[in-house]
Write a protein that holds these residues in place. Structure first.
Motif, mmCIF file in Angstrom:
data_model
loop_
_atom_site.group_PDB
_atom_site.id
_atom_site.type_symbol
_atom_site.label_atom_id
_atom_site.label_comp_id
_atom_site.label_asym_id
_atom_site.label_seq_id
_atom_site.Cartn_x
_atom_site.Cartn_y
_atom_site.Cartn_z
ATOM 1 N N GLU A 139 0.435 -1.358 0.235
ATOM 2 C CA GLU A 139 -0.389 0.375 0.137
ATOM 3 C C GLU A 139 0.835 1.356 0.136
ATOM 4 O O GLU A 139 1.991 1.179 1.085
ATOM 5 N N PRO A 140 0.401 2.600 -0.118
ATOM 6 C CA PRO A 140 1.088 3.907 -0.710
ATOM 7 C C PRO A 140 1.153 4.237 0.901
ATOM 8 O O PRO A 140 0.429 3.819 2.110
ATOM 9 N N PRO A 141 1.855 5.316 0.985
ATOM 10 C CA PRO A 141 2.139 6.396 2.812
ATOM 11 C C PRO A 141 -0.026 5.939 2.620
ATOM 12 O O PRO A 141 -0.489 6.298 2.228
ATOM 13 N N ALA A 142 0.540 6.147 4.105
ATOM 14 C CA ALA A 142 -1.288 6.313 4.167
ATOM 15 C C ALA A 142 -1.920 7.808 4.199
ATOM 16 O O ALA A 142 -3.183 8.053 3.935
ATOM 17 N N ASP A 143 -0.697 8.982 4.057
ATOM 18 C CA ASP A 143 -0.794 10.489 3.704
ATOM 19 C C ASP A 143 -0.783 10.516 2.197
ATOM 20 O O ASP A 143 -0.936 11.857 2.005
ATOM 21 N N ALA A 144 -1.163 9.755 1.812
ATOM 22 C CA ALA A 144 -1.342 9.764 0.068
ATOM 23 C C ALA A 144 -2.603 10.550 -0.305
ATOM 24 O O ALA A 144 -3.066 10.553 0.202
ATOM 25 N N THR A 145 -2.172 11.326 -1.437
ATOM 26 C CA THR A 145 -3.320 11.878 -2.385
ATOM 27 C C THR A 145 -3.097 11.215 -2.841
ATOM 28 O O THR A 145 -3.268 9.836 -2.675
ATOM 29 N N GLU A 146 -5.040 11.339 -4.032
ATOM 30 C CA GLU A 146 -5.747 10.253 -4.081
ATOM 31 C C GLU A 146 -4.869 10.450 -5.543
ATOM 32 O O GLU A 146 -4.813 9.137 -5.839
ATOM 33 N N TRP A 147 -4.411 11.189 -6.141
ATOM 34 C CA TRP A 147 -3.307 11.167 -7.078
ATOM 35 C C TRP A 147 -1.918 10.302 -7.213
ATOM 36 O O TRP A 147 -1.531 8.864 -8.081
ATOM 37 N N GLN A 148 -1.547 10.498 -5.491
ATOM 38 C CA GLN A 148 -0.498 9.320 -5.550
ATOM 39 C C GLN A 148 -0.849 7.731 -5.412
ATOM 40 O O GLN A 148 -0.269 7.135 -6.026
ATOM 41 N N ARG A 149 -2.233 8.391 -4.777
ATOM 42 C CA ARG A 149 -2.271 6.361 -4.958
ATOM 43 C C ARG A 149 -2.665 6.012 -5.815
ATOM 44 O O ARG A 149 -2.176 4.508 -6.452
ATOM 45 N N PHE A 150 -3.335 6.747 -7.255
ATOM 46 C CA PHE A 150 -3.313 6.551 -7.853
ATOM 47 C C PHE A 150 -2.425 6.038 -9.308
ATOM 48 O O PHE A 150 -2.599 5.353 -9.469
ATOM 49 N N LEU A 189 -9.216 2.075 -7.626
ATOM 50 C CA LEU A 189 -9.036 1.789 -6.125
ATOM 51 C C LEU A 189 -8.564 2.865 -5.696
ATOM 52 O O LEU A 189 -8.797 2.875 -4.438
ATOM 53 N N ALA A 190 -7.608 3.922 -6.482
ATOM 54 C CA ALA A 190 -7.391 4.904 -6.068
ATOM 55 C C ALA A 190 -8.894 6.090 -5.026
ATOM 56 O O ALA A 190 -8.743 6.208 -4.058
ATOM 57 N N PHE A 191 -10.034 6.274 -5.730
ATOM 58 C CA PHE A 191 -11.526 6.706 -6.079
ATOM 59 C C PHE A 191 -11.676 5.827 -4.345
ATOM 60 O O PHE A 191 -12.071 6.529 -3.245
ATOM 61 N N ILE A 192 -11.472 4.376 -4.427
ATOM 62 C CA ILE A 192 -12.229 4.214 -2.799
ATOM 63 C C ILE A 192 -11.160 3.812 -1.434
ATOM 64 O O ILE A 192 -11.907 3.976 -0.498
ATOM 65 N N LYS A 193 -10.169 3.856 -2.341
ATOM 66 C CA LYS A 193 -8.845 3.675 -0.646
ATOM 67 C C LYS A 193 -9.473 5.652 -0.709
ATOM 68 O O LYS A 193 -9.602 5.547 1.059
ATOM 69 N N GLU A 194 -9.548 6.643 -1.247
ATOM 70 C CA GLU A 194 -9.204 7.652 -0.898
ATOM 71 C C GLU A 194 -10.829 7.499 -0.098
ATOM 72 O O GLU A 194 -10.134 8.804 0.874
ATOM 73 N N HIS A 195 -11.795 7.053 -0.776
ATOM 74 C CA HIS A 195 -13.151 7.825 0.027
ATOM 75 C C HIS A 195 -13.859 6.738 0.802
ATOM 76 O O HIS A 195 -14.578 6.486 1.206
#
Length: 105
Positions: free
Chosen positions: A29-40, A89-95
């Motif tokens: 997983e990316p860092p917990a404080d990653a932005t939605e774009w960074q997760r994407f 997945l980025a959207f789900i993790k962010e929201h």
């Protein structure tokens, strides 16, 4: 001119056995404080070499065209599956918290 038929031989146990045979690398997983774009971007790289067929999800024609447009304009060799999986997945993790309380009405 006679049309050629395209066919492939399915595995003996069907498509579900084929999916079970695919080897998935463990996803980090990316860092917990990653932005939605960074997760994407992180998930985009994670899904780069996935060989599994996965499950079928139908996209509306308009949505598929938008994804294809993004793919075309990206000037990179993304595939549709890689792009869609990373976006979702980025959207789900962010929201995630908001999605737990979603009202479809």
């Amino acid at each position: 001119m006679e049309k050629k038929k395209f066919s492939i031989e399915l595995p003996k146990g069907g498509m579900s056995d084929l999916a079970k045979q695919s080897v998935n690398k463990p996803r980090h997983e990316p860092p917990a404080d990653a932005t939605e774009w960074q997760r994407f971007i992180h998930y985009l790289d994670d899904f780069k070499n996935v060989s599994e067929h996965g499950e079928c999800v139908w996209l509306l024609k308009e949505v598929k065209r938008e994804v294809e447009r993004v793919k075309f304009e990206s000037n990179s060799k993304l595939n549709i599956r890689q792009l869609v999986n990373a976006i979702i997945l980025a959207f789900i993790k962010e929201h995630n918290e908001n999605l737990k309380n979603i009202d479809s009405g």
